[in-house]
Scaffold this active site. Structure first.
Site, PDB file in Angstrom:
ATOM      1  CE  LYS A 264      47.988   4.604  77.808  1.00 36.38           C
ATOM      2  NZ  LYS A 264      47.863   5.368  76.563  1.00 36.38           N
ATOM      3  NE  ARG A 338      46.689  15.952  76.314  1.00 37.20           N
ATOM      4  CZ  ARG A 338      46.416  15.676  75.052  1.00 37.20           C
ATOM      5  NH1 ARG A 338      45.572  16.442  74.376  1.00 37.20           N
ATOM      6  NH2 ARG A 338      46.981  14.638  74.452  1.00 37.20           N
TER       7      ARG A 338
HETATM    8  N1  BES Z   1      51.377   8.206  77.871  1.00 38.35           N
HETATM    9  C1  BES Z   1      50.583   8.311  76.703  1.00 38.35           C
HETATM   10  C2  BES Z   1      51.380   8.594  75.447  1.00 38.35           C
HETATM   11  C3  BES Z   1      52.369   7.540  75.008  1.00 38.35           C
HETATM   12  C4  BES Z   1      52.068   6.694  73.961  1.00 38.35           C
HETATM   13  C5  BES Z   1      53.624   7.463  75.576  1.00 38.35           C
HETATM   14  C6  BES Z   1      52.993   5.759  73.531  1.00 38.35           C
HETATM   15  C7  BES Z   1      54.553   6.509  75.159  1.00 38.35           C
HETATM   16  C8  BES Z   1      54.235   5.673  74.124  1.00 38.35           C
HETATM   17  C9  BES Z   1      49.573   9.440  76.891  1.00 38.35           C
HETATM   18  O1  BES Z   1      49.154   9.682  78.181  1.00 38.35           O
HETATM   19  C10 BES Z   1      48.355   9.060  76.119  1.00 38.35           C
HETATM   20  O2  BES Z   1      47.726   8.116  76.498  1.00 38.35           O
HETATM   21  N2  BES Z   1      48.039   9.812  75.080  1.00 38.35           N
HETATM   22  C11 BES Z   1      46.904   9.548  74.284  1.00 38.35           C
HETATM   23  C12 BES Z   1      46.222  10.873  74.032  1.00 38.35           C
HETATM   24  C13 BES Z   1      44.860  10.748  73.423  1.00 38.35           C
HETATM   25  C14 BES Z   1      43.894  10.157  74.416  1.00 38.35           C
HETATM   26  C15 BES Z   1      44.405  12.122  72.997  1.00 38.35           C
HETATM   27  C16 BES Z   1      47.361   8.926  72.977  1.00 38.35           C
HETATM   28  O3  BES Z   1      48.430   9.294  72.474  1.00 38.35           O
HETATM   29  O4  BES Z   1      46.683   8.041  72.491  1.00 38.35           O
HETATM   30 MN    MN Z   2      47.508   8.466  78.725  1.00 38.95          MN
END
Ligand code: BES
Ligand code: MN
Ligand code: ZN
Length: 484
Positions: A264, A338
């Site tokens: 990230k 997931r």
């Molecule tokens: N933990 C994140 C989601 C999240 C985002 C939680 C903001 C709390 C606040 C999750 O693991 C994630 O990174 N999701 C990605 C999925 C994508 C790679 C398909 C996302 O939402 O960008």
């Molecule tokens: Mn994630």
């Protein structure tokens, strides 16, 4: 956090506590009928002189002779009677607590409606996160709801007890979410769960080796990039009276989500200590479950691991195999929740529950769709969806259902494995896609998924709690379990 207990109106004579009333804009103070004529008249005159209208969030402080002494009296607005709900009362109580906490040592609230919400508002608003630094001490040490007559005593006592239980659970969930990520290793969360053993609760910790034996390849894939070992934790509550009802609550416990090799950007990582909020909710429920005493066997499962880009981290292109034998092509290591949940859900299915509810800070997309005040709800069973929506409504933790449109399943069909962990189609229905992925692991059992990515952690203060972990959806779970 302060305790909120019932106090008979008559006992106010022996107490120096400040009095508080909650007031409608168009119908005056709630429960004012219980006040003696002299106090009622003095209150009306004082509020009039103060120009207090009773609008939502309005707070006034007056002083007059009441119950044997000159006393401070707080008035908090509720807005119009017709639009006032239990949440209006909870927020008014939160505002009241905020006004009084630094100034007075005891508070007695005249409360005829929604006593549980009022007690919750007071207790939850007094929560402070102090694991690393002490905040300024509050002057307030006790709050009471005033019992107006013998007939209402039982109801008020029950309301205070239920609110205390909910507040205790929410406070733990908030503490865990607020804790620094390096201080909440999977092992430490498992150790905490083990402290709940006894009195109807058993706990099994599935460590890395056992998880390998059980074939939890999806969960273990995520864990590979971290020096800290993962833990899959399985708690069971067995009620005293025999029952055929069995349910499972399942939480995402990513103790920090760096994104893994699909790293990230710094700004997106800032709040990723909150990525175990689903697990925190499961842990919080189990802290109080013996006292809640639901009439069902309850399984609490959480998948705890860091998602890190360490030397042996799983890589885009890797294929993982979950406990139910399904193979998953990893296209993005940041869609890790997931993957961890897949095996947690398989473990839940093995317990043969009649209902599974999972909680996960799963997608940024749900924040785009619903913001930080509404949880995304998905499910495969109308009855369970109605049950959880109803519980959320009673708890005033807003949810909105998103449809698990089967057409989108096409988007997560793998090239070299059965499933993909992200959609082939970018920028579309991200939360639903994640829900459809999870559905592949519930084996057709009644299941509801709560995407709490927006609601579990707030960057600003709430109406009855400071910024940070909110404790959602703990009160929804307690409502649901209590009604089983
Ligand atoms: N933990 C994140 C989601 C999240 C985002 C939680 C903001 C709390 C606040 C999750 O693991 C994630 O990174 N999701 C990605 C999925 C994508 C790679 C398909 C996302 O939402 O960008
Ligand atoms: Mn994630
Ligand atoms: Zn995550």
């Amino acid at each position: 956090m302060i305790a909120v207990t019932p106090l008979p109106l008559k006992s106010l004579h022996e107490s120096a506590a400040d009095l508080a009333v909650l007031c409608f804009e168009d119908a005056g103070p709630a429960g004012v009928k219980a006040l003696p004529a002299k106090e009622k008249a003095a209150l009306a005159a004082a509020l009039k002189a103060e120009g207090f209208k009773g609008g939502a969030k309005e707070v006034a402080r007056v002083e007059f002779e009441a119950f044997g002494r000159r006393r401070r009296v707080w008035a908090v607005g509720l807005g119009k009677r017709r639009s006032a709900t239990s949440e209006t009362f909870r927020r008014a109580a939160g505002a009241l607590l905020g006004a009084v906490r630094a100034k007075r040592s005891a508070l007695a609230v005249l409360c005829a409606e929604h006593p549980q919400a009022v007690a919750e508002g007071l207790a939850l608003a007094s929560y402070k996160y102090e694991e690393y630094k002490k905040e300024d001490a509050d002057a307030l040490t006790a709050a009471h709801l005033l019992i107006q007559d013998a007939a209402s005593r039982g109801a008020l006592e029950k309301a205070c007890a239920k609110a205390a239980l909910a507040a205790e659970a929410v406070a733990l969930a908030r503490d865990l979410v607020n804790r620094g990520p390096s201080d909440k290793t999977p092992k430490s969360l498992a150790d905490l769960a083990e402290t709940f053993k006894g009195a109807g609760v058993s706990v099994t910790v599935i460590d890395k080796k056992k998880a390998e034996e059980l074939g939890m390849g999806s969960f273990l894939g995520v864990a590979r990039g971290s020096a800290q070992p993962p833990a899959m934790v399985h708690m069971v509550y067995t009620p005293k009276a025999a029952t055929k009802k069995r349910v499972a609550i399942v939480g995402k416990g990513i103790t920090f989500d760096s994104g893994g090799l699909s790293l990230k950007p710094a700004a997106s990582m800032e709040d990723m200590k909150c990525d175990m909020a689903g697990a925190a909710a499961v842990i919080a429920v189990f802290k109080v479950i013996a006292r809640l005493a639901p009439k069902a066997e309850v399984h609490g499962i959480f998948a705890a691991t860091y998602n890190m880009p360490g030397p042996d981290a799983y890589k885009p292109g890797d294929v993982l195999k979950a406990m139910n034998g399904k193979t998953i092509e990893v296209w993005n290591t940041d869609a890790e929740g997931r993957l961890a949940l897949a095996d947690a859900l398989c473990l839940a299915v093995k317990q043969e529950p009649q209902a599974i509810v999972d909680m996960a800070t799963l997608t940024g997309a749900v924040v785009v769709a619903l913001g930080s005040k509404v949880t995304g709800l998905m499910g495969n069973d109308r009855r369970l969806v109605a049950q959880i929506s109803g519980a959320a409504k009673r708890a005033d933790e807003p949810v909105c259902e998103l449809p698990l449109v089967a057409d989108y399943k096409e988007n997560i069909k793998g090239n070299i494995a059965e499933l993909l962990n992200i959609s082939k189609v970018k920028g579309e229905a991200g939360s639903i896609i994640a829900g459809l992925f999870l559905q592949e692991f519930v084996d057709g059992r009644p299941w509801v998924h709560l995407d709490i990515a927006g609601t579990a952690f707030w960057s600003g203060d709430g109406p009855y709690g400071p910024k940070g972990g909110t404790g959602q959806p703990v009160r929804t779970l307690l409502e649901w379990l209590a009604a089983l």
